[in-house]
Design a protein around this motif. Structure first.
Motif, mmCIF file in Angstrom:
data_model
loop_
_atom_site.group_PDB
_atom_site.id
_atom_site.type_symbol
_atom_site.label_atom_id
_atom_site.label_comp_id
_atom_site.label_asym_id
_atom_site.label_seq_id
_atom_site.Cartn_x
_atom_site.Cartn_y
_atom_site.Cartn_z
ATOM 1 N N GLY A 79 0.855 -1.293 0.106
ATOM 2 C CA GLY A 79 0.552 0.177 -0.079
ATOM 3 C C GLY A 79 0.869 1.355 -0.034
ATOM 4 N N VAL A 80 2.018 0.976 0.830
ATOM 5 C CA VAL A 80 2.952 2.414 0.809
ATOM 6 C C VAL A 80 3.378 2.636 -0.540
ATOM 7 N N VAL A 81 4.206 1.485 -1.514
ATOM 8 C CA VAL A 81 4.437 2.202 -2.596
ATOM 9 C C VAL A 81 3.828 2.131 -3.246
ATOM 10 N N PRO A 93 -3.036 11.851 -5.923
ATOM 11 C CA PRO A 93 -3.052 10.765 -5.489
ATOM 12 C C PRO A 93 -3.905 10.666 -4.220
ATOM 13 N N ALA A 94 -4.490 11.588 -3.930
ATOM 14 C CA ALA A 94 -4.957 11.174 -2.489
ATOM 15 C C ALA A 94 -6.403 10.077 -2.636
ATOM 16 N N ASP A 95 -6.879 10.745 -3.981
ATOM 17 C CA ASP A 95 -8.159 9.993 -4.611
ATOM 18 C C ASP A 95 -8.034 9.085 -4.716
ATOM 19 N N ARG A 96 -7.259 8.923 -5.897
ATOM 20 C CA ARG A 96 -7.115 7.670 -6.718
ATOM 21 C C ARG A 96 -6.167 6.350 -5.831
ATOM 22 N N PHE A 97 -5.188 6.879 -4.751
ATOM 23 C CA PHE A 97 -5.349 5.827 -3.298
ATOM 24 C C PHE A 97 -6.282 5.084 -2.672
ATOM 25 N N LEU A 98 -7.546 6.626 -2.483
ATOM 26 C CA LEU A 98 -8.494 5.399 -1.707
ATOM 27 C C LEU A 98 -9.089 4.941 -2.568
ATOM 28 N N MET A 136 -4.186 2.318 7.906
ATOM 29 C CA MET A 136 -3.666 3.101 6.764
ATOM 30 C C MET A 136 -3.521 3.475 5.296
ATOM 31 N N ILE A 137 -5.257 2.929 5.124
ATOM 32 C CA ILE A 137 -5.775 3.846 4.483
ATOM 33 C C ILE A 137 -6.674 5.750 4.956
ATOM 34 N N PRO A 138 -6.969 5.845 5.680
ATOM 35 C CA PRO A 138 -6.900 7.283 6.305
ATOM 36 C C PRO A 138 -5.498 7.811 6.409
ATOM 37 N N THR A 139 -4.287 7.337 6.709
ATOM 38 C CA THR A 139 -3.510 7.632 7.164
ATOM 39 C C THR A 139 -2.693 8.019 6.233
ATOM 40 N N LEU A 140 -2.633 7.199 4.861
ATOM 41 C CA LEU A 140 -1.805 7.345 3.901
ATOM 42 C C LEU A 140 -2.397 8.875 2.827
ATOM 43 N N THR A 141 -3.883 8.591 3.030
ATOM 44 C CA THR A 141 -4.677 9.582 2.467
ATOM 45 C C THR A 141 -4.746 10.887 2.321
ATOM 46 N N ARG A 142 -4.317 10.693 3.796
ATOM 47 C CA ARG A 142 -4.476 12.212 4.407
ATOM 48 C C ARG A 142 -2.669 12.812 4.302
#
Length: 153
Positions: A79-81, A93-98, A136-142
């Motif tokens: 997920g980090v990658v 990136p945030a929208d696509r990652f979410l 993971m999801i909220p942390t990386l999205t934020r």
């Protein structure tokens, strides 16, 4: 006359170089991965203490607690990658990652449902897929939103 320093900043405008933002995102990702591993393993230990055996019928053996940490760590790093790649090459990136992370999490719920495990094990496994996702999801999205804003993107 505008002057440009070696970081690519125009005088009077500050932005953090992309390499620093990528390293910061990766660092946040590693910390979130460790937190997800601990949370998932603790949740698995709690479920086990409540009587969940984590036995999968195909192999007949129970999933060991360290196995939860290892699998959580591996997929969290994936997920980090993905987050780093989207930050580098996506306009949003945030929208696509979410959307990517939520989709992959939904797909990850299928194996526990079709594993043939007893109801308690299948239910616990479903919950244990959601624990690291909730970290993971909220942390990386934020973090992606913050870093994209820092770049003025």
């Amino acid at each position: 006359m505008n002057s440009v320093d070696d970081t690519g900043d125009v005088a009077g405008l500050t932005s953090v170089p992309t390499s620093h933002r990528l390293r910061g995102l990766a660092g946040i990702g590693v910390l979130a991965t460790l937190a997800a591993m601990v949370a998932t393993t603790l949740a698995a230990a709690l479920a086990q203490a409540m009587g969940v055996d984590f036995e999968i019928p195909d192999g007949g053996q129970a999933i060991p607690l360290p196995g939860f940490a290892v699998v959580t760590g591996f997929f969290s790093v994936v997920g980090v990658v993905i987050a780093v790649a989207l930050f580098r090459w996506s306009g949003r990136p945030a929208d696509r990652f979410l959307w990517t992370a939520v989709t992959l999490t939904a797909i990850s719920l299928v194996p526990p449902l079709i594993s043939g495990a007893n109801t308690a094990t299948a239910t616990a496994l479903l919950g244990l897929h959601l624990v690291p996702a909730a970290v993971m999801i909220p942390t990386l999205t934020r973090s992606l939103r913050t870093r994209s804003t820092m770049a003025g993107e």
